[in-house]
Design a protein around this motif. Structure first.
Motif, PDB file in Angstrom:
ATOM      1  N   ASP A  51       0.785  -1.225   0.000  1.00  0.00           N
ATOM      2  CA  ASP A  51       0.000   0.000   0.000  1.00  0.00           C
ATOM      3  C   ASP A  51       0.822   1.283   0.000  1.00  0.00           C
ATOM      4  O   ASP A  51       0.258   2.363  -0.166  1.00  0.00           O
ATOM      5  N   LYS A 109      -6.600   5.495 -12.451  1.00  0.00           N
ATOM      6  CA  LYS A 109      -5.684   4.707 -11.638  1.00  0.00           C
ATOM      7  C   LYS A 109      -6.277   4.378 -10.272  1.00  0.00           C
ATOM      8  O   LYS A 109      -6.012   3.301  -9.724  1.00  0.00           O
ATOM      9  N   SER A 159      -7.664  -3.716  -7.602  1.00  0.00           N
ATOM     10  CA  SER A 159      -6.523  -4.470  -7.070  1.00  0.00           C
ATOM     11  C   SER A 159      -6.728  -4.818  -5.600  1.00  0.00           C
ATOM     12  O   SER A 159      -6.431  -5.944  -5.166  1.00  0.00           O
ATOM     13  N   ASP A 160      -7.232  -3.856  -4.815  1.00  0.00           N
ATOM     14  CA  ASP A 160      -7.485  -4.112  -3.400  1.00  0.00           C
ATOM     15  C   ASP A 160      -8.520  -5.226  -3.214  1.00  0.00           C
ATOM     16  O   ASP A 160      -8.415  -6.059  -2.301  1.00  0.00           O
ATOM     17  N   LEU A 176      -9.089  -7.707  -5.283  1.00  0.00           N
ATOM     18  CA  LEU A 176      -8.452  -8.982  -5.623  1.00  0.00           C
ATOM     19  C   LEU A 176      -7.523  -9.445  -4.504  1.00  0.00           C
ATOM     20  O   LEU A 176      -7.452 -10.641  -4.200  1.00  0.00           O
ATOM     21  N   ASN A 177      -6.804  -8.484  -3.889  1.00  0.00           N
ATOM     22  CA  ASN A 177      -5.876  -8.844  -2.816  1.00  0.00           C
ATOM     23  C   ASN A 177      -6.598  -9.428  -1.609  1.00  0.00           C
ATOM     24  O   ASN A 177      -6.023 -10.240  -0.873  1.00  0.00           O
ATOM     25  N   LEU A 184      -8.403   1.389 -10.749  1.00  0.00           N
ATOM     26  CA  LEU A 184      -7.597   0.175 -10.836  1.00  0.00           C
ATOM     27  C   LEU A 184      -7.114  -0.261  -9.457  1.00  0.00           C
ATOM     28  O   LEU A 184      -7.042  -1.465  -9.157  1.00  0.00           O
ATOM     29  N   ARG A 185      -6.766   0.714  -8.603  1.00  0.00           N
ATOM     30  CA  ARG A 185      -6.326   0.383  -7.248  1.00  0.00           C
ATOM     31  C   ARG A 185      -7.459  -0.243  -6.430  1.00  0.00           C
ATOM     32  O   ARG A 185      -7.239  -1.151  -5.633  1.00  0.00           O
TER      33      ARG A 185
END
Length: 432
Positions: A59, A411, A418-419, A421-422, A414-415
């Protein structure tokens, strides 16, 4: 035109990003950001790094990469002097962990200087605190806490096999947002560690004491919200001590004014803020009792039109006689306001805009258990107390607004993906 921003926290990094996009990209000004660290992490998340629920490696944001992408320069260093007559600042020499010189002392020229140095925890001169307690002012301190916590729980799991009465104690002084959120996150961490193989641990073996000198926790929030959070913490088994003033700290214990000893394996101090003494002493700029630089409503320092201060390090007056509170939303608002005033200055305007603080409320996240807070100002035309999922959504939105200011809509989207998916791919807790 040389614009230097010192401090890459929430406000400083947002300001440097906006200035870089507007002036650095077109070569209309040389924008430089200075920070003592190589990477940025939103400070309200430090308690999550400490508990392990957030992985800083995932992060955090690289200053150098961000500077390249947004057309400003980044220099690693710590401010050690300001010469207003020469319009220069001095950066202290930089050494590595082994004491070897990395960078020499440097002097930089500026036309406009912005001080966004943030704050550190104020120990109020309490004896022993600096030597025995952990502060959560920087990622390195949060990671130190996390390592100590993991090692302590491993030891406890081993002891619990032969000693059913073994416990692990954590004492936190200061029941503001940081102390309250950390208490709840630690309780969640303990339960996750049991699921990840420390099967000997039992809930009653974690003893968390939250110590507050005032009559209630979360004094900045409405009393109903404070009472709701207090009830939630007690239900989790956290020992909330109000009207308890810590007089000193010994190794492994806080000692109160009435000589009550509160033993703990980890001592945490999260009460109050101030600007480090060395920053206030490096120039003749006016400061207040906690070393914040005094600014006019334009956010220019009272003695110099070419030096601004914003965020926790600025003492900005409000109409009611109080000063703007040291919150992330204040730094965000101030960064936007300083950006507008710098634009006016560069356009040759002599009359700058006065900053008016807008309070959008406060939110406190009690890990996965609950979120409480209040929304105020333009959002509700009054005050609305919120809890549960709505409050959690608003709490997360504060961080997304910070990301949006840094990265833009695409962006940031996208973050967020991504979070999400994490959450599926990564462990629920950082285990190293």
């Amino acid at each position: 035109m040389r614009i230097i921003v010192v401090g890459g926290g929430a406000g400083g990094l947002e300001l440097a990003t906006k200035l870089g996009r507007r002036y650095g990209k077109k070569k209309q000004a040389e924008v430089t950001l200075i920070d003592r660290n190589n990477s940025h992490l939103w400070k309200p998340l430090l308690h999550e790094v400490a508990s392990g629920s957030l992985d800083m490696g995932v992060d955090s944001l690289s200053y150098r990469a961000h500077a390249f992408n947004h057309h400003f320069r980044f220099k690693l260093g710590s401010l050690s002097g300001i010469d207003r007559s020469e319009k220069t600042i001095t950066l202290a020499p930089l050494s590595d962990d082994e004491g070897q010189a990395v960078l020499p002392e440097r002097t930089l020229n500026y036309d406009i200087l912005v001080l966004a140095l943030g704050s550190v925890t104020n120990d109020f001169g309490t004896p022993g605190v600096r030597d025995n307690a952990i502060f959560l002012d920087a990622p390195s301190q949060a990671e130190r806490f996390h390592r100590k916590l993991l090692n302590g729980l491993l030891k406890l799991n081993g002891r619990a096999q032969s000693d059913a009465d073994a416990v692990y104690r954590i004492a936190i002084v200061g029941a503001g947002a940081t102390g309250v959120e950390l208490s709840a996150e630690l309780h969640n961490t303990f339960n996750i560690m049991r699921a990840y193989g420390l099967s000997e641990l039992k809930s009653e073996q974690l003893k968390i004491s939250l110590i507050e000198a005032g009559p209630r926790i979360l004094p900045a929030l409405p009393e109903r919200i404070s009472a709701s959070a207090h009830k939630e913490l007690v239900a989790l088994g956290i020992d909330v001590k109000i009207n308890t003033l810590v007089a000193r700290s010994d190794p492994g214990a806080f000692v109160t004014k009435d000589e009550q000893v509160i033993d703990a394996d980890i001592l945490v101090w999260a009460a109050g803020i101030k600007v480090p003494d060395q920053f206030a002493a490096m120039s003749d700029l006016a400061t207040n009792r906690i070393n914040q630089w005094q600014v006019r409503p334009t956010l220019q320092t009272t003695l110099d039109d070419h030096i601004y201060a914003l965020g926790d390090c600025a003492s900005c007056p409000m109409a009611d006689g109080k000063t703007v509170p040291p919150r992330a939303q204040s730094a965000h608002q101030m960064a936007s306001h300083v950006y507008q005033n710098i634009r006016l200055q560069l356009a040759g305007e002599t009359t700058l805009k006065a900053y008016v603080y807008t309070d959008y409320g406060s939110l406190v996240n009690l890990s996965r258990y609950s979120t409480v807070g209040s929304l105020m100002g333009n959002l509700t035309r009054g005050t609305m107390l919120i809890e549960g999922r709505i409050a959690r959504f608003m709490y997360v939105s504060l961080y997304r607004m910070h990301q949006l200011a840094l990265h833009g809509w695409f962006k940031t989207g996208l973050r967020i993906l991504s979070d999400s998916l994490n959450k599926v791919l990564r462990p629920r807790l950082k285990l190293h």
